[in-house]
Design an enzyme around this catalytic site. Structure first.
Site, PDB file in Angstrom:
ATOM      1  N   GLU A  29       0.892  -1.139   0.096  1.00  9.81           N
ATOM      2  CA  GLU A  29      -0.062   0.012   0.029  1.00  9.81           C
ATOM      3  C   GLU A  29       0.753   1.318  -0.011  1.00  9.81           C
ATOM      4  OE1 GLU A  29      -1.624   1.626   3.635  1.00  9.81           O
ATOM      5  OE2 GLU A  29      -1.306  -0.484   4.715  1.00  9.81           O
ATOM      6  N   LYS A  90      -6.182  10.272   0.249  1.00 10.82           N
ATOM      7  CA  LYS A  90      -6.325   8.858   0.747  1.00 10.82           C
ATOM      8  C   LYS A  90      -7.416   8.105  -0.327  1.00 10.82           C
ATOM      9  CE  LYS A  90      -5.838   8.139   5.012  1.00 10.82           C
ATOM     10  NZ  LYS A  90      -5.891   7.859   6.488  1.00 10.82           N
ATOM     11  N   VAL A 110      -5.472  -0.150   2.624  1.00  7.10           N
ATOM     12  CA  VAL A 110      -5.610  -1.372   2.499  1.00  7.10           C
ATOM     13  C   VAL A 110      -6.970  -1.944   1.419  1.00  7.10           C
ATOM     14  CG1 VAL A 110      -6.136  -3.539   3.646  1.00  7.10           C
ATOM     15  CG2 VAL A 110      -4.747  -2.005   4.618  1.00  7.10           C
ATOM     16  N   LYS A 163      -5.399  -2.748  14.444  1.00  2.49           N
ATOM     17  CA  LYS A 163      -4.836  -2.115  15.305  1.00  2.49           C
ATOM     18  C   LYS A 163      -5.644  -2.344  16.634  1.00  2.49           C
ATOM     19  CE  LYS A 163      -3.165   1.255  12.010  1.00  2.49           C
ATOM     20  NZ  LYS A 163      -3.512   0.448  10.906  1.00  2.49           N
TER      21      LYS A 163
END
Length: 322
Positions: A29, A90, A110, A163
């Site tokens: 990425e 993004k 992702v 995360k």
């Protein structure tokens, strides 16, 4: 009337040569480069990630958008452009067509990277940690687009779990509901990104890169399951962030968030920045170790898998079991 030329996918020189020669590829990425790491370290680390893939037997295919054109295998100059320019957008999977028509520079998340990699026939993707279900999702419905995208992209995603600032248990439930298989690499416990163990069990474990490759071959031979295989690769215990420090920093971050009314898309950037500041940069060091280890494992999986299957083609499934 102004006519905007809408561009498709371009393959970088190294990736194009690898495709022609049947060499293994690993998708990477670009959001981690443009948005996830601080300048000027981001460009250096991006180059280190690509080097790790090469040193481990595969060709890196960092994915991004340059002037509206999707690029699979950014050149070093293009990588530097995304790492140093302001205003890089993004890009999730949903944004790709809109951004192309707008002619912007963009870094793929992702979700965006997985979608492009699958379209390009790349079967292995390395990242740091997946997005997932947020802790306030019961009221905000805040869930990363990563999860739904992975339910329809047939590739292996090597990550260190999700995360730890997210709702890990709910994320695993959503992955199950969406039909995304999760296997632990040499573990039966789901990693927690900064932490080796998130506290949740896994149904499946694999002992080697060759075993992951065999799963991908079996999925191709069956022709039934079109979702991703998440390969959860935990940090060694001696490389994780200190668990007590992690819990303390997370609790303080959540408390500040509640007090200041931080919600929605602002949550993840805030908490990651809080971790970086409160741990005096130790969380960033852990983050870098995570992506380098995942890049190396992904490259070994790709090398075990053999020559890539081009889009629309079936790979040879008559392989010898590891």
């Amino acid at each position: 009337m102004i006519v905007v030329k809408v561009l498709g996918i371009r393959y970088g020189d190294e990736v194009a040569a690898a495709r022609a020669e049947g060499r293994p590829l690993v998708a990477l990425e670009s959001t981690i480069v443009a948005h996830g790491l601080p300048r000027p370290d981001n460009l250096r680390i991006a180059r280190e990630i690509e080097k790790e893939v090469r040193d481990s037997g595969a060709v890196p295919a960092t994915i991004g958008m340059i002037g509206g054109e999707l690029v699979v295998g950014l050149s070093d100059a293009e990588l530097a452009r995304l790492a140093t320019a302001d205003g890089v957008v993004k890009l999730s999977a949903r944004d790709l067509a809109v951004a192309a028509a707008a002619g912007v520079d963009g870094a793929t998340t992702v979700s965006g990277t997985a979608a492009v990699a699958a379209a390009a026939g790349i079967e292995v993707f390395a990242t740091g940690g997946l997005g997932g279900v947020h802790r306030q999702a019961a009221t905000t419905f805040d869930e990363s687009a990563d999860l739904v995208t992975l339910s329809r992209t047939p590739l292996a995603v090597v990550c260190a779990g999700v995360k730890s600032i997210l709702d890990v248990g709910s994320t695993l439930e959503r992955l199950e509901t969406l039909g995304v298989a999760v296997v632990g690499y040499q573990t039966r416990r789901f990693p927690g990104f900064y932490l080796t163990d998130s506290g949740f069990d896994l149904d499946w474990s694999v002992p080697s890169p060759a075993a992951v490759a065999e799963i991908l071959r079996a999925r191709q031979a069956q022709g039934v399951h079109r979702g991703a295989i998440v390969v959860a690769n935990p940090l060694p215990v001696d490389e994780q962030l200190d668990p007590d420090l992690h819990d303390e920093v997370l609790a303080s971050g959540l408390s500040i968030m509640e007090r200041e009314g931080i919600t929605g898309k602002a949550v993840t950037p805030f908490l990651l920045a809080h971790f970086h500041k409160a741990t005096k940069g130790r969380s960033l060091d852990v983050n870098v170790r995570i992506i380098l280890r995942n890049a190396a494992l992904a490259a070994r999986i790709a090398a075990s898998l053999g020559p890539p299957a081009h889009p629309g083609q079936r790979r040879d499934t008559q392989a010898t079991a590891p």
